[in-house]
Design an enzyme around this catalytic site. Sequence first.
Site, PDB file in Angstrom:
ATOM      1  N   ILE A   1     -29.135 -40.319 -12.999  1.00  0.00           N
ATOM      2  CA  ILE A   1     -30.143 -41.448 -12.249  1.00  0.00           C
ATOM      3  C   ILE A   1     -29.685 -41.467 -10.554  1.00  0.00           C
ATOM      4  O   ILE A   1     -28.812 -40.992  -9.863  1.00  0.00           O
ATOM      5  CB  ILE A   1     -28.537 -42.777 -12.031  1.00  0.00           C
ATOM      6  CG1 ILE A   1     -28.093 -43.095 -13.133  1.00  0.00           C
ATOM      7  CG2 ILE A   1     -29.004 -43.587 -11.644  1.00  0.00           C
ATOM      8  CD1 ILE A   1     -27.154 -44.061 -13.371  1.00  0.00           C
ATOM      9  N   GLU A   2     -30.849 -41.264 -10.046  1.00  0.00           N
ATOM     10  CA  GLU A   2     -31.759 -40.874  -8.839  1.00  0.00           C
ATOM     11  C   GLU A   2     -30.896 -41.529  -8.037  1.00  0.00           C
ATOM     12  O   GLU A   2     -30.589 -43.359  -8.047  1.00  0.00           O
ATOM     13  CB  GLU A   2     -33.138 -41.208  -8.211  1.00  0.00           C
ATOM     14  CG  GLU A   2     -33.420 -40.813  -7.396  1.00  0.00           C
ATOM     15  CD  GLU A   2     -33.333 -41.581  -5.745  1.00  0.00           C
ATOM     16  OE1 GLU A   2     -32.784 -41.023  -4.621  1.00  0.00           O
ATOM     17  OE2 GLU A   2     -34.028 -42.257  -6.248  1.00  0.00           O
ATOM     18  N   SER A   3     -29.971 -41.050  -6.615  1.00  0.00           N
ATOM     19  CA  SER A   3     -29.612 -42.352  -5.715  1.00  0.00           C
ATOM     20  C   SER A   3     -29.739 -43.192  -5.181  1.00  0.00           C
ATOM     21  O   SER A   3     -29.872 -44.750  -4.561  1.00  0.00           O
ATOM     22  CB  SER A   3     -28.598 -40.914  -4.809  1.00  0.00           C
ATOM     23  OG  SER A   3     -29.855 -40.297  -4.138  1.00  0.00           O
ATOM     24  N   LYS A   4     -31.153 -43.225  -4.897  1.00  0.00           N
ATOM     25  CA  LYS A   4     -31.572 -44.170  -3.436  1.00  0.00           C
ATOM     26  C   LYS A   4     -32.212 -45.603  -4.571  1.00  0.00           C
ATOM     27  O   LYS A   4     -31.454 -46.381  -4.149  1.00  0.00           O
ATOM     28  CB  LYS A   4     -32.853 -43.499  -2.452  1.00  0.00           C
ATOM     29  CG  LYS A   4     -33.528 -45.037  -2.431  1.00  0.00           C
ATOM     30  CD  LYS A   4     -34.408 -44.376  -1.729  1.00  0.00           C
ATOM     31  CE  LYS A   4     -35.429 -45.965  -0.441  1.00  0.00           C
ATOM     32  NZ  LYS A   4     -36.403 -44.542  -0.065  1.00  0.00           N
TER      33      LYS A   4
ATOM     34  N   CYS B   1     -31.187 -33.297   1.357  1.00  0.00           N
ATOM     35  CA  CYS B   1     -31.879 -34.165   0.058  1.00  0.00           C
ATOM     36  C   CYS B   1     -33.638 -33.644  -0.212  1.00  0.00           C
ATOM     37  O   CYS B   1     -33.502 -33.315   0.506  1.00  0.00           O
ATOM     38  CB  CYS B   1     -32.101 -35.358   0.136  1.00  0.00           C
ATOM     39  SG  CYS B   1     -33.413 -36.813  -0.184  1.00  0.00           S
TER      40      CYS B   1
ATOM     41  N   ARG C   1     -22.866 -42.361   1.268  1.00  0.00           N
ATOM     42  CA  ARG C   1     -24.027 -42.733   2.071  1.00  0.00           C
ATOM     43  C   ARG C   1     -24.660 -44.156   0.819  1.00  0.00           C
ATOM     44  O   ARG C   1     -24.520 -44.377   0.017  1.00  0.00           O
ATOM     45  CB  ARG C   1     -25.354 -41.624   1.243  1.00  0.00           C
ATOM     46  CG  ARG C   1     -26.717 -41.806   2.071  1.00  0.00           C
ATOM     47  CD  ARG C   1     -28.243 -41.204   2.455  1.00  0.00           C
ATOM     48  NE  ARG C   1     -27.697 -40.076   2.658  1.00  0.00           N
ATOM     49  CZ  ARG C   1     -28.429 -38.696   2.488  1.00  0.00           C
ATOM     50  NH1 ARG C   1     -29.318 -38.955   1.445  1.00  0.00           N
ATOM     51  NH2 ARG C   1     -28.410 -37.249   2.339  1.00  0.00           N
ATOM     52  N   GLY C   2     -25.295 -44.888   2.365  1.00  0.00           N
ATOM     53  CA  GLY C   2     -25.185 -46.556   1.592  1.00  0.00           C
ATOM     54  C   GLY C   2     -24.051 -47.199   0.855  1.00  0.00           C
ATOM     55  O   GLY C   2     -24.799 -47.950  -0.049  1.00  0.00           O
TER      56      GLY C   2
ATOM     57  N   HIS D   1     -27.200 -33.692  -5.700  1.00  0.00           N
ATOM     58  CA  HIS D   1     -25.723 -33.200  -5.708  1.00  0.00           C
ATOM     59  C   HIS D   1     -25.488 -32.728  -6.924  1.00  0.00           C
ATOM     60  O   HIS D   1     -24.782 -31.868  -7.005  1.00  0.00           O
ATOM     61  CB  HIS D   1     -25.097 -34.274  -5.406  1.00  0.00           C
ATOM     62  CG  HIS D   1     -25.293 -35.395  -4.217  1.00  0.00           C
ATOM     63  ND1 HIS D   1     -26.212 -36.087  -4.309  1.00  0.00           N
ATOM     64  CD2 HIS D   1     -24.805 -35.158  -2.973  1.00  0.00           C
ATOM     65  CE1 HIS D   1     -26.170 -36.629  -3.333  1.00  0.00           C
ATOM     66  NE2 HIS D   1     -25.393 -36.046  -2.635  1.00  0.00           N
ATOM     67  N   GLU D   2     -25.979 -33.471  -8.046  1.00  0.00           N
ATOM     68  CA  GLU D   2     -25.698 -32.644  -8.807  1.00  0.00           C
ATOM     69  C   GLU D   2     -26.292 -31.156  -9.547  1.00  0.00           C
ATOM     70  O   GLU D   2     -25.487 -30.571 -10.629  1.00  0.00           O
ATOM     71  CB  GLU D   2     -26.362 -33.449 -10.807  1.00  0.00           C
ATOM     72  CG  GLU D   2     -25.973 -34.767 -10.128  1.00  0.00           C
ATOM     73  CD  GLU D   2     -26.825 -35.960 -10.112  1.00  0.00           C
ATOM     74  OE1 GLU D   2     -26.729 -37.252 -10.117  1.00  0.00           O
ATOM     75  OE2 GLU D   2     -27.483 -35.202  -8.937  1.00  0.00           O
TER      76      GLU D   2
ATOM     77  N   ASP E   1     -26.311 -33.588   2.921  1.00  0.00           N
ATOM     78  CA  ASP E   1     -25.714 -34.051   2.448  1.00  0.00           C
ATOM     79  C   ASP E   1     -24.311 -33.845   2.534  1.00  0.00           C
ATOM     80  O   ASP E   1     -23.364 -32.028   2.279  1.00  0.00           O
ATOM     81  CB  ASP E   1     -25.973 -34.150   0.509  1.00  0.00           C
ATOM     82  CG  ASP E   1     -26.881 -34.768   0.315  1.00  0.00           C
ATOM     83  OD1 ASP E   1     -27.035 -35.759   1.080  1.00  0.00           O
ATOM     84  OD2 ASP E   1     -27.795 -34.180  -0.271  1.00  0.00           O
TER      85      ASP E   1
END
Length: 278
Positions: A87-90, A186, A254-255, A225-226, A193
Amino acid sequence: MKENPYQDSLNSLSLGKSVDYPDCYDPTLLQPVARSLNRIPLGIETTLPFHGEDLWNGYEFSWLNTKGKPLVALLECRVPVTSPNIIESKSFKLYLNSFNQSRFESQDQVLALLQKDLSATAGCEVSVTLNDLASNNLPVVELDGKCIDHLDVEITTYQPDSGLLRSDPEQIIEEKLVSHLLKSNCLITNQPDWGSLYIHYKGPRIDEATLLQYIVSFREHNEFHEQCVERIFCDLMTTCNPTTLSVLARYTRRGGLDINPFRSTCLEQIGNFRLVRQ
């Protein structure tokens, strides 16, 4: 020109682009990234060399009840490594923000939507829980292992280099090693990160100095990250030949989100907690 499916996939993401921050529920904000795009270059195709999961914590999750009163909770989401997508973080942050001004009948309704939407994005069933702030279910702890950050090593490489790693096949041991010096960037925005790395293995003794040099070599590397954790796992398995290996990275948030990828030769689920920087 030869097509690059990885780059094409990245170009379709909102990552690195100016976007609106919607506050009304919108599941279409979620964006998947195929795990295979990075696993194939690592030599991972059909059979995974590890078990594990990606553990997400959401600290800024809120919605409205039917009277318009805000409610808040700590979100925990566990995505299995067997899912076809990360799942893309943004997009994850945007999606969670979309609950802010939406009204729901109950917390159970919110939880059901989270479960459905996140599972659809990952491509398999994910585990989602919402915890009350008073439950204090995320204690701040220290990683259980020997920290190697004090070692006086010379660093000359800031891109991942498994050739730095050394191990001694004459010494077969079991140990837990920790470093707080993991940093990557990123993939698109180049934002840093920051993370702490935990390694538990049985097998030939890993030279601590070369391990620290290897961890620091990610400092200018651009990858999700993954993907970083899977690269570290594969490099350690290939170069140091442990009989068992577990790798956990706990990244700073983050966020309002932190991610904690876990990869292991053992079939186990990690407990949830926070480090001091989380």
